[in-house]
Write an enzyme that holds these catalytic residues in place. Structure first.
Site, PDB file in Angstrom:
ATOM      1  N   ASP A  44      44.652  31.739  36.801  1.00  0.00           N
ATOM      2  CA  ASP A  44      44.940  32.405  38.065  1.00  0.00           C
ATOM      3  C   ASP A  44      44.367  33.567  38.479  1.00  0.00           C
ATOM      4  O   ASP A  44      44.384  34.263  39.285  1.00  0.00           O
ATOM      5  CB  ASP A  44      46.789  32.734  37.836  1.00  0.00           C
ATOM      6  N   SER A  45      43.254  33.778  37.434  1.00  0.00           N
ATOM      7  CA  SER A  45      42.323  34.628  37.883  1.00  0.00           C
ATOM      8  C   SER A  45      41.446  34.171  39.263  1.00  0.00           C
ATOM      9  O   SER A  45      40.761  35.007  39.808  1.00  0.00           O
ATOM     10  CB  SER A  45      41.202  34.846  36.624  1.00  0.00           C
ATOM     11  N   LYS A 113      49.553  26.766  31.228  1.00  0.00           N
ATOM     12  CA  LYS A 113      49.446  28.336  30.281  1.00  0.00           C
ATOM     13  C   LYS A 113      50.329  29.217  30.776  1.00  0.00           C
ATOM     14  O   LYS A 113      50.738  29.289  32.073  1.00  0.00           O
ATOM     15  CB  LYS A 113      48.079  28.758  30.320  1.00  0.00           C
ATOM     16  N   GLU A 182      44.252  38.187  24.782  1.00  0.00           N
ATOM     17  CA  GLU A 182      43.361  38.528  25.552  1.00  0.00           C
ATOM     18  C   GLU A 182      43.417  40.264  25.330  1.00  0.00           C
ATOM     19  O   GLU A 182      44.523  41.001  25.270  1.00  0.00           O
ATOM     20  CB  GLU A 182      43.819  38.623  27.032  1.00  0.00           C
TER      21      GLU A 182
HETATM   22  O1  KIV Z   1      43.607  33.493  34.810  1.00  0.00           O
HETATM   23  C1  KIV Z   1      42.716  33.518  33.602  1.00  0.00           C
HETATM   24  O2  KIV Z   1      41.368  33.348  33.960  1.00  0.00           O
HETATM   25  C2  KIV Z   1      43.067  33.753  32.253  1.00  0.00           C
HETATM   26  C3  KIV Z   1      41.837  33.825  31.313  1.00  0.00           C
HETATM   27  C4  KIV Z   1      41.300  35.225  31.224  1.00  0.00           C
HETATM   28  C5  KIV Z   1      42.564  33.680  29.873  1.00  0.00           C
HETATM   29  O3  KIV Z   1      44.313  33.769  32.044  1.00  0.00           O
END
Ligand code: KIV
Length: 278
Positions: A44-45, A113, A182
């Site tokens: 979700d980044s 996730k 993280e």
């Molecule tokens: O959203 C994302 O990219 C993540 C990673 C930083 C693990 O959750």
């Protein structure tokens, strides 16, 4: 054949380090997949690095499904994990199940996730029982940024370190196939890794995790609004793109692009005929 969660778990047993990267579109996923990355996260980044939001909080299910479908089309071998966005797995078990199912059925992902430890254990168990592989995510959990008070390292104090150890154990017990750590101190990440049978995947969690995950835009030097301490830029694409675009602008203005090489020819007699009809 696509990588399976069994193969990912076996990598830990063989002490074979697990490289994981995010991808958000077809072209990037294809490159990441062909380079041999076994685990791709549609994180979700993408809210920040693709869509320009200030955090991951505004990201919606529709946006995640849209990007997950593109990644799955590009990645033929890697196991693709879809990141469940903020509040799409907290309101009720049935809503969590519905949204996770969308990632698998509509998005084509092979796993999802979830952020959080003990608080999401029941949800993890239910998803796993229904046949949806789940990756956990503890430590700095960006969806809780307002509650955490900023992007800070987690688990430096003993009480929080104990909580993270417990969260990791609870996620494993609930059936998660791997856990992202993280921004946790390296020695604590090492201890969590030793205590778990499932792989830990670190980001800013030191070298002793079973695997590492990075945001692709960080390692390619594409996203420059904020460069985290834990990211290494293997190339600085933002600068390269800007310079290529500047060259293009200058060549269009000076009429040195396009040339015959980028143009399509036509029988000269035909064009003469057309001109004569004026
Ligand atoms: O959203 C994302 O990219 C993540 C990673 C930083 C693990 O959750």
């Amino acid at each position: 054949m696509r990588v399976t969660i069994t193969e990912i778990k076996e990598m830990k047993q063989r002490k074979d380090r697990i490289p994981m990267l995010t991808a958000y579109d077809y072209v990037t996923a294809k490159q990441v997949d062909e380079a041999g990355v076994p685990l791709i996260l549609v994180g979700d980044s993408l809210g920040m690095v693709m869509l320009g939001y200030e955090s991951t909080i505004p990201v919606t299910m529709e946006e995640m499904i849209h990007h997950t479908r593109a990644v799955v089309r590009g990645a033929k071998k890697a196991l693709v994990v879809g990141d469940m966005p903020f509040m799409t797995y907290h309101i009720s078990l049935s809503e969590a199940l519905y949204n996770a199912t969308r990632f698998i059925q509509e998005g084509g992902a092979q796993a999802v996730k979830l952020e959080g430890g003990a608080v999401v254990a029941e949800t993890v168990r239910r998803l796993v029982d229904c046949g949806i592989p789940v990756m956990g995510h503890i430590g700095l959990t960006p969806q809780s940024i307002h509650q955490l008070g900023g992007f800070k390292v987690r688990g430096k104090a003993v009480t929080e370190a104990r909580k993270l150890l417990n969260d990791a154990a609870v996620l494993e017990e609930a059936g998660a196939f791997a856990v992202v750590l993280e921004c946790t101190p390296a020695p604590l990440s090492g201890l969590i890794t030793d205590r778990l049978a499932i792989p830990t995947i670190g980001i800013g969690a030191g070298p002793d995790c079973d695997g590492q995950v990075q945001v692709i835009s960080d390692i390619l030097g594409l996203y420059t609004d904020f460069v985290p301490k834990h990211a290494k830029q293997y190339v600085r694409l933002a600068g390269e793109i800007k310079s290529a675009v500047a060259d293009y602008v200058s060549e269009v203005k000076s009429m040195t692009f396009p040339t015959a090489a980028q143009s399509y020819a036509m029988d000269e007699s035909l064009i003469k005929q057309l001109k004569s009809e004026d």
